[in-house]
Structures are given as structure tokens and as C-alpha cells.
Design a protein around this motif. Sequence first.
Motif, short mmCIF file in Angstrom:
data_model
loop_
_atom_site.label_atom_id
_atom_site.label_comp_id
_atom_site.label_asym_id
_atom_site.label_seq_id
_atom_site.Cartn_x
_atom_site.Cartn_y
_atom_site.Cartn_z
N TYR A 116 -5.19 -28.44 8.58
CA TYR A 116 -5.57 -27.47 9.61
C TYR A 116 -5.94 -28.19 10.90
O TYR A 116 -6.78 -29.10 10.88
CB TYR A 116 -6.75 -26.63 9.13
N MET A 163 -9.91 -21.68 8.74
CA MET A 163 -8.82 -21.85 7.79
C MET A 163 -8.21 -20.51 7.40
O MET A 163 -6.99 -20.40 7.21
CB MET A 163 -9.33 -22.63 6.58
N ARG A 201 -1.39 -26.34 10.00
CA ARG A 201 -1.56 -24.99 10.53
C ARG A 201 -2.37 -24.96 11.82
O ARG A 201 -3.30 -25.72 12.02
CB ARG A 201 -2.18 -24.09 9.45
N HIS A 215 -4.33 -22.53 15.02
CA HIS A 215 -5.13 -21.31 15.17
C HIS A 215 -5.31 -20.91 16.64
O HIS A 215 -6.11 -20.03 16.94
CB HIS A 215 -6.51 -21.47 14.50
N ALA A 261 -5.89 -19.45 10.23
CA ALA A 261 -4.66 -20.24 10.21
C ALA A 261 -3.77 -19.86 9.02
O ALA A 261 -2.55 -19.76 9.15
CB ALA A 261 -5.00 -21.73 10.16
N ASP A 262 -4.38 -19.63 7.85
CA ASP A 262 -3.61 -19.24 6.67
C ASP A 262 -2.92 -17.90 6.87
O ASP A 262 -1.85 -17.65 6.29
CB ASP A 262 -4.52 -19.16 5.44
#
Length: 406
Positions: A206, A376, A120, A122, A379-380
Motif C-alpha cells: 500500500y 488499506m 495499491r 489511495h 485502497a482495497d
Amino acid sequence: MNLISPFKGLRPAPGRGAEVIAPPYDVLNSAEARGRAEGKPWSFLHVSKPEIDLPEDTTPYSEAVYAKAAENLQHTIDAGLLVQDEQPCYYAYRLVMGNHSQTGLVAGASIADYDTNRIRKHEFTRPVKEDDRVRQIDAVNAQTGPVLLACPDTPAVDQILAKASQGEAVLDVTADDGIRHTLWVIDDEGSIAQLTAAFNAMHALYIADGHHRSAAASRIAKMRNNQQGSGYFLSVIFPAHEMKIFDYNRVVRDLHDMDHSQFLAAVEQNFDLEPSSTPVKPEQAGVFGMYMDGQWFKLTLHAELMPNDDPVARLDVSRLARYLIEPVLGITDPRRDDRIDFVGGIRGLEGLEKRVNSGEMAVAFSLYPTSMEDLMAVADNNDVMPPKSTWFEPKLADGVVSYLLG
């Protein structure tokens, strides 16, 4: 396809690591790299910043630069300074900075999982920087700049890395900046299988640093139709709980046509303002330091403005932008507005004072660091952080392990 994969790493020959490893390519400009590489013919800067071996007026994005990178990498291999492992391996990589230590895994990370967002992101990438990495990887036929990844805390991974790091290191170098870099090879089939299985069980990885490198690797895989070796990208994966994020602070060139009293009055619309006799290093979210005209202030965001369930809006970098930098200082696009600049926390509060005291900047702001949990969560949620939200230290070195493509 597995989330991670072992690979035949290209790394410094025994006893040659101190001659080879170098700071990451994107923390030095060309002039700084030229100075750092002076008298060091095998420094990896000759691969990662090859313009240092060309006339000083050479643009870093010229074809000659990428060709020189390929030439220099092959020259280093031919001279025996870099050797490739004969079988696919994982590697344990430890960074020590002062009292802080973190141990991660060097592995190939799945491009297919990057493309589907299991790995992921960001932040946005800039086309010019992404294009540069594509051309560099394609020219040298290798990924030489690792992507820094974080993984959810997994005791099984910690145990294997702890065991591996009790063996004999194949590289142990303390760099010029005092950071110690230590590398161990993980080549036994049992540990490799256990690590692969442990990562396959994770819901996500991540990206902490290296969005341009990972995006470029994905493009290379498509260019090469996923031929052997191009389905993974070079990464160093640390357990999230071991990673250290520093504050990423702001300096602004002027007060947007206000005098000091007008500016302070505008700040007090959203913040409690308290003069401080000492520099202000925030110890909790919602608290900021501000320095101007030789004076520090402690700013506390009004309580009613603090609660927010949105993972981006609740970042302190977002709060400072929303309630001060945008409405008071008139800066709405920090990516392009040259009135604002960013100072990594590794430079300390003295770095902020220096920029203001010199007259270059009018005001500086110190922030509480973004947490790994915040990163995180963003990103999630498939969101993007504001620019310059995280500053990771210690930095990975280039040249510790490289990933040759097929």
C-alpha cells in the motif's frame, strides 16, 4: 517478476551521512531549501532541490534545474561522498522520533505490480507534479526520492529486520529535526531470498506517501521499454502496525457570510456542540475540535450519521466535509478552493490557534487521525481518499539510499 527486488544502492560513504542526507524534496519550498543547504555543499538538497544553485528567479520546472540535478549528483559521486554497493542488497532502515520507532525495508518495488494494482493507491496525482518527477528521474538516471509503502503484518519480515538491525549500521545520523535515521545492509543470500519469498506471498502493498514518485517511475519504465533497472522503483516498506499517522487538520478563511451565532446554529444541525476550556484533540472517530474567536468547542457528530459501510464515507475527513464544510461553509472542492487550508498534526493544536488568532483564518477544525486500517480498506476497494487525509511522521530522508537506473 518478484514483488520486490534487491538492488545496488547508492548511499553515503562511511562517516559522510550527516553531510549528505536531507529532508524530502516536497516538504520544503525553494527558499527553505536554500536556507537549509547553506554551508552544506554535499547536502542532498543540491540534487533534490537543485534550483537552490541557480538564480533565485529560476522556475523549479525549467530544463536548467533538471540538468543541474544530474550535474550535482554526479559531482557528489565523483567526490566520493556517495558510493554504490557492488552487489544487489536489501537495507533495513530505522526511523526514531521521540518514543516512536519503526523499522522498514529498502527495496525495489515492482512496477508491473504497481500497474496491476497489487501495489495499491489511495489518492489522485496532479499532472504537473507527476511530470516533474518524470523529468527529474530521467535527468539524473536514478530514483532518489523513496516511496513510502506499508505491508501487511508479517512476522517473518519483522524477524529478519530485527536481526539485521543488531549488526553494524552503515549510517546513523540524527537530523536537524531530531529524527534519527539508521541504515543496515542486508547482503547475505539467505536473508535476501527469505525476504523476497515473504513479500511474494503478500496479497498487496500500500502506498502511504509517494503517489507522484511511483506514477513517474511507471512512466519512465514505459519510456525506456522496461530496460534493465527500470522495472522497479525505490521504496521503503514498513509493517503497517509500526507506521504512525498524525491528524490532518483544517482551517477556513471565513464563515460563509454568517455571523458567529448563525454559524454555531448551523453546526448544531448535525453535531452536538460543547464549549471547552482547553484545546480539543479528538480521541475517537466522530469527534472533532473547533476553534474560533478564542474559544474551543467539542463537536460530536450525531449518532445516526455515524454508521457507514463505505470505506471513504466513514473517514472523519469525509464526515467533516459532508456534514459541515460543504453544507455550512460552502466549500465543495477543497483541492481548488483557496478558502480552506490544511495543517499537519505535527504542528500541534497551537498551529491551528495561531492561524485563527492572526486573523488569517476564521475557524479551525482538529480531527482524529485516519488509521492504517482505513487507508488499506480504501485502497482495497479501489477508492480514493479526500485530499489531505493522512500525515505520516517521521519522514524518510532523501539521500539515505538511491536507486540508479541501468
